[in-house]
Motif scaffolding. Structure first.
Motif, short mmCIF file in Angstrom:
data_model
loop_
_atom_site.label_atom_id
_atom_site.label_comp_id
_atom_site.label_asym_id
_atom_site.label_seq_id
_atom_site.Cartn_x
_atom_site.Cartn_y
_atom_site.Cartn_z
N VAL A 131 7.49 -27.28 -79.50
CA VAL A 131 7.51 -27.56 -80.94
C VAL A 131 6.14 -28.13 -81.32
O VAL A 131 5.61 -28.97 -80.58
N SER A 132 5.60 -27.69 -82.45
CA SER A 132 4.33 -28.26 -82.90
C SER A 132 4.55 -29.75 -83.20
O SER A 132 5.56 -30.12 -83.80
N PRO A 133 3.60 -30.61 -82.81
CA PRO A 133 3.76 -32.05 -83.07
C PRO A 133 3.97 -32.35 -84.56
O PRO A 133 4.74 -33.24 -84.91
N ILE A 134 3.30 -31.58 -85.42
CA ILE A 134 3.43 -31.83 -86.87
C ILE A 134 4.85 -31.51 -87.33
O ILE A 134 5.49 -32.28 -88.03
N VAL A 135 5.34 -30.35 -86.88
CA VAL A 135 6.71 -29.94 -87.25
C VAL A 135 7.72 -30.93 -86.65
O VAL A 135 8.70 -31.31 -87.31
N ALA A 136 7.47 -31.37 -85.41
CA ALA A 136 8.41 -32.29 -84.76
C ALA A 136 8.54 -33.57 -85.58
O ALA A 136 9.65 -34.03 -85.88
N ARG A 137 7.41 -34.13 -85.98
CA ARG A 137 7.47 -35.38 -86.76
C ARG A 137 8.21 -35.15 -88.09
O ARG A 137 9.03 -35.96 -88.50
N LYS A 138 7.88 -34.02 -88.73
CA LYS A 138 8.48 -33.72 -90.04
C LYS A 138 10.00 -33.57 -89.90
O LYS A 138 10.78 -34.14 -90.66
N MET A 139 10.43 -32.80 -88.89
CA MET A 139 11.88 -32.53 -88.81
C MET A 139 12.65 -33.76 -88.35
O MET A 139 13.78 -33.97 -88.77
N ILE A 140 12.02 -34.58 -87.50
CA ILE A 140 12.72 -35.79 -87.05
C ILE A 140 12.90 -36.75 -88.24
O ILE A 140 13.96 -37.35 -88.43
#
Ligand code: FAD
Ligand code: SF4
Ligand code: SF4
Ligand code: SF4
Ligand code: SF4
Length: 413
Positions: A131-140
């Motif tokens: 998972v892209s780190p940016i997407v991971a932070r956003k979805m969490i």
């Protein structure tokens, strides 16, 4: 004695190694360093936080424990680092952990003589995706309602992306559901068909580990003679314990691999389908790449691009000082590397203009594969272009005048 094709459950016997699934991989790496089978290990460890997987070269096995565990929120590709910073393993023996895209990139660099495979031990990892780190932070933050900074562990299990907070809260959401909303795994991972990278010397993962060993052991498949020697050496050195896998476990692993490959095929169908076909696809790619600011990031990151003098920097091919660059900039990359693209996603991950370079290149690669039957990263077979006779080709171009097919079709440029 093990042999190519043998399969085992394996787990650590070393105190202080806390692996993702029993620590066999870290223990095998320890054996390789301690017995001086390799000079260094190239692997990944947590950087600032778990959204920051960092490549690390380890030469003292006491430092290995810090690198144990799987980091899913990252976009790293290790082989190009070997080429760029470790002299292509010319004079140094290196063990490296490889997801499918790493394994394929390694082969593509090796067949171009950019990495010396005699000095490489590839420890493969099954891979469901990252998972892209940016997407991971956003979805969490948005989907899980959790502060991403409070997450101490993430894992992928039974089709769910699960996060665990510092207060011990577990929350999992189905990856399908996340991906329907444009979240979840990177788009190239959604198209990926390399789930158990048997290009490696051994390949390790948790699929198929059932019963009392579930979560506590790793499923190891031996994939080469070198892999058999490494595995036997680690057993003999007493760093891992092993047993035969359960018959049901073998079945489950095979079934999951098949399902995941089919998901990759479906991902390709959907994502390539959305690009349209023929001229429509070309026009879409031209429109999207017109945001390009010619930062060369995609070239720097691509494992197939390593030329000292890149054609995209030649003024007679791409006029300097003009943004966006002529479409020739993109055409050069398509022409040079599309037959060898390993769908690692790097060229999309690094693009500051969010251009889906990897999607466009992968779509082209699949078309070329249909035409010429060459699958990149699979084995040491040379790419199709390697068989073009340069002298003959130049003579043909001289005789026919121009090769500017693009200019002729669109009357612009
Ligand atoms: P450990 O002893 O914990 O060692 C793991 C090694 O992997 C360490 O050297 C670590 O530095 C390295 N590593 C961690 N993250 C990365 C990374 N991003 N890239 C390269 N190296 C890394 N197994 C499955 O069966 N199914 C899956 O769907 C699956 N998906 C995975 C996805 C990712 C992104 C990763 C990294 C691994 C995945 N695995 C999967 C493999 C599994 O998580 C374990 O790594 C494997 O079972 C070995 O466990 P272990 O305890 O022996 O490894
Ligand atoms: Fe894993 Fe494939 Fe994604 Fe690479 S491209 S991280 S091998 S799913
Ligand atoms: Fe990876 Fe992009 Fe290069 Fe393909 S073109 S190998 S996806 S960096
Ligand atoms: Fe080499 Fe072509 Fe890639 Fe430039 S675009 S680095 S010339 S392969
Ligand atoms: Fe253009 Fe993106 Fe490549 Fe930079 S990374 S050169 S902006 S396509």
């Amino acid at each position: 004695m093990s042999a190519k094709g043998d399969m085992f459950y394996a787990w650590t016997k070393v105190d202080g190694i806390q692996g993702e699934c029993g620590g066999a991989v870290t223990s095998i790496l320890k054996y390789l360093l301690d017995e001086k089978v390799v000079d260094a290990v190239l692997t990944v460890q947590k950087g600032q936080d778990l959204y920051d997987p960092t490549p690390v070269v380890i030469t003292d096995s006491a430092d290995l424990a810090k690198s144990a565990g799987s980091l899913h929120c990252g976009t790293l590709l290790l082989p190009k680092l070997i080429k760029k910073y470790l002299d292509g393993a010319r004079d140094m023996k290196i063990a490296v952990t490889c997801k499918g895209c790493d394994a394929k990139a390694m082969y593509e660099l090796a067949k171009r003589n950019q990495i010396n495979m005699d000095n490489i031990v590839m420890i493969g990892l099954n891979c469901g995706g990252s998972v892209s780190p940016i997407v991971a932070r956003k979805m969490i933050a948005e989907k899980y309602g959790i502060n991403p900074n409070d997450v101490v562990k993430e894992e992928i299990d039974k089709g769910q992306f699960i996060v665990i907070t510092k207060d011990g809260e577990h929350k999992g959401i189905k990856i399908d559901e996340l991906e329907e909303e444009g979240l979840g795994r990177r788009k190239n991972c959604q198209r990926c068909e390399t789930k158990i990278p048997r290009q490696c010397d051994i390949v390790c993962g948790n699929w198929g580990v059932i019963g009392d060993k579930a979560g506590k052991a790793t499923f190891v498949e031996v994939c080469s003679e070198k892999g058999a020697a490494v595995f036997d050496g680690a057993v003999k050195a007493g760093v891992i314990e092993t047993c035969a896998p359960e018959a049901k476990g073998l079945e489950i692993r095979a079934k999951i691999e098949k399902t995941m490959i089919n998901m990759g095929k479906k991902g390709q169908e959907e994502q390539f389908g959305a690009l349209g076909e023929g001229t429509e696809r070309l026009q879409y790619i031209m429109a999207e790449t017109s945001r390009c600011i010619k930062c060369y990031g995609c070239i720097e990151a691509c494992p197939i691009c390593y030329c000292v003098e890149c054609s995209t920097k030649k003024p007679h091919l791409v006029k300097p000082g003009i943004l966006p660059p002529d479409f020739m900039f993109q055409m050069i990359r398509f022409a040079h590397i599309a037959d060898s693209c390993v769908n690692c996603g790097q060229c999309s991950d690094v693009c500051p203009m969010n251009i889906e370079n990897s999607l466009f290149m992968h779509a082209q690669q699949v078309e070329l594969e249909k035409m010429f039957g060459h699958t990149p990263g699979q084995d040491m077979e040379l790419p199709v272009l390697a068989f073009a006779e340069e002298a003959d080709e130049r003579a043909r171009l001289n005789a026919t005048g121009s090769d500017m097919i693009f200019e002729n079709v669109f009357g612009e440029q």
